[in-house]
Design a protein around this motif. Structure first.
Motif, PDB file in Angstrom:
ATOM      1  N   LYS A  92     104.959 102.089  33.479  1.00  0.00           N
ATOM      2  CA  LYS A  92     105.016 102.066  32.012  1.00  0.00           C
ATOM      3  C   LYS A  92     106.438 101.817  31.521  1.00  0.00           C
ATOM      4  CE  LYS A  92     101.079 105.184  31.358  1.00  0.00           C
ATOM      5  NZ  LYS A  92     100.653 106.539  30.905  1.00  0.00           N
ATOM      6  N   VAL A  93     107.407 102.455  32.190  1.00  0.00           N
ATOM      7  CA  VAL A  93     108.803 102.261  31.802  1.00  0.00           C
ATOM      8  C   VAL A  93     109.216 100.813  32.057  1.00  0.00           C
ATOM      9  CG1 VAL A  93     111.179 102.958  32.228  1.00  0.00           C
ATOM     10  CG2 VAL A  93     109.364 104.674  32.213  1.00  0.00           C
ATOM     11  N   HIS A  94     108.852 100.271  33.215  1.00  0.00           N
ATOM     12  CA  HIS A  94     109.143  98.864  33.500  1.00  0.00           C
ATOM     13  C   HIS A  94     108.581  97.955  32.415  1.00  0.00           C
ATOM     14  CE1 HIS A  94     107.579  94.973  34.954  1.00  0.00           C
ATOM     15  NE2 HIS A  94     108.750  94.866  35.551  1.00  0.00           N
ATOM     16  N   ASP A  95     107.366  98.226  32.004  1.00  0.00           N
ATOM     17  CA  ASP A  95     106.682  97.347  31.053  1.00  0.00           C
ATOM     18  C   ASP A  95     107.289  97.399  29.656  1.00  0.00           C
ATOM     19  OD1 ASP A  95     105.111  96.684  33.172  1.00  0.00           O
ATOM     20  OD2 ASP A  95     103.275  97.630  32.425  1.00  0.00           O
ATOM     21  N   MET A  96     108.151  98.396  29.400  1.00  0.00           N
ATOM     22  CA  MET A  96     108.858  98.452  28.118  1.00  0.00           C
ATOM     23  C   MET A  96     109.817  97.273  27.957  1.00  0.00           C
ATOM     24  SD  MET A  96     107.806 100.945  26.262  1.00  0.00           S
ATOM     25  CE  MET A  96     109.136 101.054  25.070  1.00  0.00           C
ATOM     26  N   PHE A  97     110.174  96.643  29.048  1.00  0.00           N
ATOM     27  CA  PHE A  97     111.052  95.461  28.984  1.00  0.00           C
ATOM     28  C   PHE A  97     110.522  94.424  28.000  1.00  0.00           C
ATOM     29  CE2 PHE A  97     111.752  91.077  30.351  1.00  0.00           C
ATOM     30  CZ  PHE A  97     113.139  91.003  30.347  1.00  0.00           C
ATOM     31  N   VAL A 143     102.705  92.887  33.533  1.00  0.00           N
ATOM     32  CA  VAL A 143     102.606  94.009  32.593  1.00  0.00           C
ATOM     33  C   VAL A 143     101.361  94.782  33.004  1.00  0.00           C
ATOM     34  CG1 VAL A 143     102.697  94.739  30.183  1.00  0.00           C
ATOM     35  CG2 VAL A 143     103.557  92.491  30.809  1.00  0.00           C
ATOM     36  N   ARG A 144     101.471  95.537  34.053  1.00  0.00           N
ATOM     37  CA  ARG A 144     100.314  96.152  34.695  1.00  0.00           C
ATOM     38  C   ARG A 144      99.663  97.255  33.874  1.00  0.00           C
ATOM     39  NH1 ARG A 144     103.041  96.246  40.764  1.00  0.00           N
ATOM     40  NH2 ARG A 144     101.929  94.418  41.579  1.00  0.00           N
ATOM     41  N   THR A 145     100.347  97.739  32.859  1.00  0.00           N
ATOM     42  CA  THR A 145      99.766  98.808  32.042  1.00  0.00           C
ATOM     43  C   THR A 145      99.099  98.272  30.779  1.00  0.00           C
ATOM     44  OG1 THR A 145     101.894  99.168  30.933  1.00  0.00           O
ATOM     45  CG2 THR A 145     101.412 100.518  32.876  1.00  0.00           C
ATOM     46  N   CYS A 195      92.713  90.916  34.307  1.00  0.00           N
ATOM     47  CA  CYS A 195      93.903  91.417  33.609  1.00  0.00           C
ATOM     48  C   CYS A 195      94.551  92.627  34.280  1.00  0.00           C
ATOM     49  CB  CYS A 195      93.583  91.750  32.146  1.00  0.00           C
ATOM     50  SG  CYS A 195      95.049  91.868  31.084  1.00  0.00           S
ATOM     51  N   ASN A 196      94.333  92.801  35.561  1.00  0.00           N
ATOM     52  CA  ASN A 196      94.940  93.948  36.232  1.00  0.00           C
ATOM     53  C   ASN A 196      96.446  93.795  36.430  1.00  0.00           C
ATOM     54  OD1 ASN A 196      92.612  95.707  36.789  1.00  0.00           O
ATOM     55  ND2 ASN A 196      91.879  93.961  37.948  1.00  0.00           N
ATOM     56  N   GLU A 197      96.959  92.566  36.315  1.00  0.00           N
ATOM     57  CA  GLU A 197      98.398  92.345  36.390  1.00  0.00           C
ATOM     58  C   GLU A 197      99.004  92.082  35.013  1.00  0.00           C
ATOM     59  OE1 GLU A 197     100.451  92.440  39.210  1.00  0.00           O
ATOM     60  OE2 GLU A 197      98.705  93.295  40.185  1.00  0.00           O
ATOM     61  N   GLY A 198      98.151  92.086  33.988  1.00  0.00           N
ATOM     62  CA  GLY A 198      98.640  91.910  32.627  1.00  0.00           C
ATOM     63  C   GLY A 198      98.887  90.482  32.221  1.00  0.00           C
ATOM     64  N   HIS A 199      98.506  89.515  33.085  1.00  0.00           N
ATOM     65  CA  HIS A 199      98.683  88.127  32.666  1.00  0.00           C
ATOM     66  C   HIS A 199      97.352  87.388  32.626  1.00  0.00           C
ATOM     67  CE1 HIS A 199      98.826  87.918  37.003  1.00  0.00           C
ATOM     68  NE2 HIS A 199     100.130  88.000  37.115  1.00  0.00           N
TER      69      HIS A 199
END
Length: 209
Positions: A92-97, A143-145, A195-199
């Motif tokens: 989740k923190v990574h995805d804040m990028f 964006v895995r979350t 969408c498990n990898e967010g793309h």
């Protein structure tokens, strides 16, 4: 018989093999950039083209987590692009990028510096250099979350438009390595098709050209 080759145009806060493009936020290593000037000239002399990746999803070269740390995002020290499933705080923190205004602005600042750099050997700005075939927004963005696949798509749209506002001469590509939101798969739960990898490959590439 290669015509186009791909290379890294980023390394944040991590020095390895004497290479560090951005040792700290907004600080650019001139020695590394001079070496990159040489790379571009060598590629040009060999009648090749370059695809240049502007940030890494993964932590190896600093990458997105380094931007998150520079911006002091909540729980930044836990950021981990490679944290395993089930995805929790490090992911989740990574995805804040992709959504944090500070990280987005730092990325834009780096992109602007990179594209506007004048090659010390040729006198040509990178954004005007025909040796460059394409700018790659990121290496293997994730964006895995985000089960909607919207966050990455929005980021691609914003950053593609930003690059094109500086440079109308070059192709922009996402750097995505595949993945869809709603695609028939066998078995039905197949990881890369829901969408498990967010793309979401096709919508993601409607932004970039």
């Amino acid at each position: 018989n290669l015509a186009v080759i791909r290379t890294w145009g980023s390394r944040e806060g991590v020095t390895k093999y004497g290479v560090d493009f951005q040792p700290s936020s907004g600080v650019y290593n001139e020695t590394t950039f001079v070496n990159f000037d040489k790379l571009i000239k060598e590629v040009s002399d060999r009648d090749l083209k370059l695809i240049i990746s502007l940030v890494n999803n993964w932590d190896t070269f600093g990458g997105m987590c380094q931007y998150v740390k520079w911006c002091n995002v909540a729980n930044a020290s836990l950021c981990d692009a490679e944290a395993p499933y089930p995805f929790s705080t490090p992911t989740k923190v990574h995805d804040m990028f992709y959504t944090n205004e500070c990280t987005k602005n730092l990325y834009k600042n780096y992109v602007a510096h990179f594209l506007n750099r004048k090659n010390t050997l040729t006198g040509v700005k990178y954004k005007d250099d025909p040796t460059i075939f394409a700018w790659e927004l990121a290496n293997e963005p994730r964006v895995r979350t985000d089960p909607t696949c919207n966050i990455l798509n929005n980021w691609i749209g914003e950053m593609s438009a930003y690059i094109k506002s500086i440079d109308s001469n070059h192709i922009v590509t996402t750097g995505s390595d595949g993945g869809y939101k709603n695609k028939t798969s066998n078995p039905p739960w197949s990881w890369w098709y829901h969408c498990n990898e967010g793309h979401d490959y096709i919508p993601n590439h409607l932004w970039a050209d």
